[in-house]
Write an enzyme that holds these catalytic residues in place. Structure first.
Site, PDB file in Angstrom:
ATOM      1  N   ASP A  51       0.890  -0.916   0.023  1.00 14.20           N
ATOM      2  CA  ASP A  51       0.095  -0.041   0.065  1.00 14.20           C
ATOM      3  C   ASP A  51       0.862   1.204  -0.068  1.00 14.20           C
ATOM      4  OD1 ASP A  51      -2.099   2.134   0.829  1.00 14.20           O
ATOM      5  OD2 ASP A  51      -3.193   0.347   1.037  1.00 14.20           O
ATOM      6  N   GLY A  56      -5.217   4.342   2.017  1.00 12.48           N
ATOM      7  CA  GLY A  56      -5.038   3.405   2.859  1.00 12.48           C
ATOM      8  C   GLY A  56      -4.559   3.815   4.368  1.00 12.48           C
ATOM      9  N   ASN A 119       1.529  -3.735 -14.306  1.00 10.15           N
ATOM     10  CA  ASN A 119       2.619  -3.954 -13.780  1.00 10.15           C
ATOM     11  C   ASN A 119       2.118  -5.289 -12.774  1.00 10.15           C
ATOM     12  OD1 ASN A 119       4.473  -1.995 -14.136  1.00 10.15           O
ATOM     13  ND2 ASN A 119       3.649  -0.714 -12.520  1.00 10.15           N
ATOM     14  N   ARG A 126       4.795 -13.743 -14.356  1.00 10.27           N
ATOM     15  CA  ARG A 126       6.265 -14.131 -14.319  1.00 10.27           C
ATOM     16  C   ARG A 126       6.081 -15.148 -13.282  1.00 10.27           C
ATOM     17  NH1 ARG A 126       7.503  -8.634 -14.260  1.00 10.27           N
ATOM     18  NH2 ARG A 126       7.555  -8.605 -12.282  1.00 10.27           N
ATOM     19  N   TYR A 165     -11.490   7.604 -12.680  1.00  8.29           N
ATOM     20  CA  TYR A 165     -11.664   6.246 -12.048  1.00  8.29           C
ATOM     21  C   TYR A 165     -12.620   5.158 -13.277  1.00  8.29           C
ATOM     22  CZ  TYR A 165     -13.230   3.120  -8.285  1.00  8.29           C
ATOM     23  OH  TYR A 165     -13.293   2.011  -7.451  1.00  8.29           O
ATOM     24  N   LYS A 169     -10.526   2.115 -14.628  1.00 13.08           N
ATOM     25  CA  LYS A 169     -11.227   0.558 -14.405  1.00 13.08           C
ATOM     26  C   LYS A 169     -11.294  -0.176 -15.601  1.00 13.08           C
ATOM     27  CE  LYS A 169     -10.755   0.290  -9.574  1.00 13.08           C
ATOM     28  NZ  LYS A 169     -10.077  -0.704  -8.963  1.00 13.08           N
ATOM     29  N   ARG A 206     -17.591   9.077   1.291  1.00 14.44           N
ATOM     30  CA  ARG A 206     -18.941   8.511   0.619  1.00 14.44           C
ATOM     31  C   ARG A 206     -19.990   8.520   1.481  1.00 14.44           C
ATOM     32  NH1 ARG A 206     -15.971   3.336  -2.181  1.00 14.44           N
ATOM     33  NH2 ARG A 206     -14.430   3.733  -0.368  1.00 14.44           N
TER      34      ARG A 206
HETATM   35  N1  UDP Z   1     -24.078  11.311  -1.535  1.00 12.13           N
HETATM   36  C1  UDP Z   1     -24.751  12.202  -0.796  1.00 12.13           C
HETATM   37  N2  UDP Z   1     -24.400  12.699   0.373  1.00 12.13           N
HETATM   38  C2  UDP Z   1     -23.078  12.459   0.624  1.00 12.13           C
HETATM   39  C3  UDP Z   1     -22.166  11.478  -0.205  1.00 12.13           C
HETATM   40  C4  UDP Z   1     -22.553  10.880  -1.341  1.00 12.13           C
HETATM   41  O1  UDP Z   1     -25.679  12.399  -1.253  1.00 12.13           O
HETATM   42  O2  UDP Z   1     -22.778  12.936   1.554  1.00 12.13           O
HETATM   43  C5  UDP Z   1     -24.684  10.637  -2.748  1.00 12.13           C
HETATM   44  C6  UDP Z   1     -23.730  10.839  -4.146  1.00 12.13           C
HETATM   45  O3  UDP Z   1     -24.191  11.931  -4.898  1.00 12.13           O
HETATM   46  C7  UDP Z   1     -24.487   9.367  -4.845  1.00 12.13           C
HETATM   47  C8  UDP Z   1     -24.608   8.466  -3.749  1.00 12.13           C
HETATM   48  O4  UDP Z   1     -24.761   9.246  -2.505  1.00 12.13           O
HETATM   49  O5  UDP Z   1     -25.744   9.713  -5.361  1.00 12.13           O
HETATM   50  C9  UDP Z   1     -23.412   7.536  -3.356  1.00 12.13           C
HETATM   51  O6  UDP Z   1     -22.032   8.303  -3.260  1.00 12.13           O
HETATM   52  P1  UDP Z   1     -20.985   7.698  -2.833  1.00 12.13           P
HETATM   53  O7  UDP Z   1     -19.882   8.598  -3.157  1.00 12.13           O
HETATM   54  O8  UDP Z   1     -20.972   6.749  -1.511  1.00 12.13           O
HETATM   55  O9  UDP Z   1     -20.742   6.436  -3.836  1.00 12.13           O
HETATM   56  P2  UDP Z   1     -20.625   6.415  -5.760  1.00 12.13           P
HETATM   57  O10 UDP Z   1     -21.452   7.712  -6.017  1.00 12.13           O
HETATM   58  O11 UDP Z   1     -19.337   6.224  -6.117  1.00 12.13           O
HETATM   59  O12 UDP Z   1     -21.843   5.410  -5.868  1.00 12.13           O
END
Ligand code: UDP
Length: 339
Positions: A51, A56, A119, A126, A165, A169, A206
């Site tokens: 990490d 992290g 990587n 390998r 992102y 991915k 999140r």
């Molecule tokens: N969201 C929200 N309030 C917050 C953080 C996120 O309403 O404080 C909303 C965000 O706009 C999204 C959903 O919750 O529609 C999930 O967001 P998160 O960042 O958890 O994950 P992701 O968008 O990557 O699914």
């Protein structure tokens, strides 16, 4: 090198015997990675936890550092990694995953997925190791169908704040496909849907971590947009059981597999649940919906059910109940540290 004469790991997450196996877990100090480290140590494996500590946290693994079978390597997978010992399996869990975090250094985020995966695929080739990629539901973008099955090609943008992102991915999945087809590397790809639980960074940004921390601190809950957008939230123990099943089930499992909880909630429903379970009287505060924020998200998990015999068991209310005490302890700890 995987020794085919060693007894194979068992089928379920519990009771799996991985003694004698060495597992590389990149992103091992992160939310999901640290859970994987613990599961593997419990199963008797040796763990090389790699990490760069960008998102992290040493805090997630500090009780493991003294262990005989655990080695922490501070390293950024953008640069090649060459463990000084034989390895059997690689979990590539390294990449910031929260929108505000991965958007801080978007080119690094993209490179972490693309150059980092490249990587690690070279390393797997390998050393003859099996390798699993932590992919994401974000490969479906802002989906136009619901639920999303693995053959849905997505509604995606290459130019926008989430693309570093999402597209990183997606490109990583392409690399996994080619190393499997061209070089016969034994690859697995998990498309992980929103997951929550202990070991999340309280400042991750999140929705689950924000809402619980805000509720516990008596702050307004920040609802982005009108809160009618949906997500399907998976408790971490269920998700980790799915990752273990995907890695350790034998057979041709190179195609992507959705892992998540198919029960869908609006963000307003989540806010109500968090308020009820914390007993908080916090109000809701509506903020602007971030650009390109998906309106809906819900996994079709038929493939995981059929191929792995896996499905989640922890309902959202139960998972939130298990997660609240973790965040309460984190808040108390950081308050103590500030005195
Ligand atoms: N969201 C929200 N309030 C917050 C953080 C996120 O309403 O404080 C909303 C965000 O706009 C999204 C959903 O919750 O529609 C999930 O967001 P998160 O960042 O958890 O994950 P992701 O968008 O990557 O699914």
């Amino acid at each position: 090198m995987l020794d085919k004469n060693k007894p194979g790991p068992g089928h379920s997450s519990e009771g799996r015997d991985l003694s004698g196996r060495t597992i590389v877990i990149t992103g091992g100090a992160g939310f999901l990675g640290s859970h994987l480290c613990r599961h593997h140590l419990e199963a008797g494996a040796r763990v090389l936890c790699v990490d760069n500590l960008s998102t992290g946290r040493l805090r997630n693994i500090e009780d493991l550092l003294e262990g005989h079978d655990f080695k922490f390597v501070k390293h950024d997978i953008i640069d090649p990694y060459e463990p000084g010992e034989a390895i059997d399996y690689i979990f590539n869990m390294a990449c910031p995953a929260s929108p505000p975090k991965y958007q801080l250094h978007p080119i690094r985020t993209f490179d972490t997925s693309v150059r980092g995966s490249h990587n690690l695929l070279e390393l797997a080739m390998r050393r003859g190791a099996r390798i699993l990629q932590a992919s994401t539901s974000e490969v479906y973008g802002d989906p136009a169908v619901s639920p999303q099955a693995e053959d849905y090609r997505g509604n995606v943008v290459t130019m926008g704040p989430r693309a570093c992102y999402d597209e990183g991915k997606r490109a990583a999945e392409t690399l996994f496909y080619e190393y499997n087809h061209l070089h016969k590397v034994d690859t697995r790809v998990a498309r992980i849907f929103n997951t929550y639980g202990p070991a999340m960074d309280p400042e991750d940004g999140r929705v689950v971590s924000n809402f619980i921390v805000q509720a516990l601190q008596g702050h307004d809950l920040t609802v982005y947009g009108d809160g009618t957008q949906t997500r399907s939230f998976c408790y971490v123990d269920d998700l980790v059981a799915g990752l273990m099943a995907l890695m350790y089930t034998e057979g041709d499992l190179a195609d992507p597999v959705n892992l998540g909880n198919p029960v869908e909630f609006t963000i307003l429903e989540l806010a109500d649940l968090v308020l009820a379970e914390t007993g908080s009287t916090s109000a809701l505060k509506h903020l602007d919906l971030p650009k390109d924020d998906p309106k809906i998200r819900r996994p079709n998990i038929e493939h995981a059910r059929d191929a792995l015999g896996w499905e989640p068991h922890v309902p959202l209310i139960e998972g939130i109940r298990r997660t609240i005490p973790y965040f309460a302890a984190e808040i108390a700890q950081s308050a103590k540290a500030q005195v």
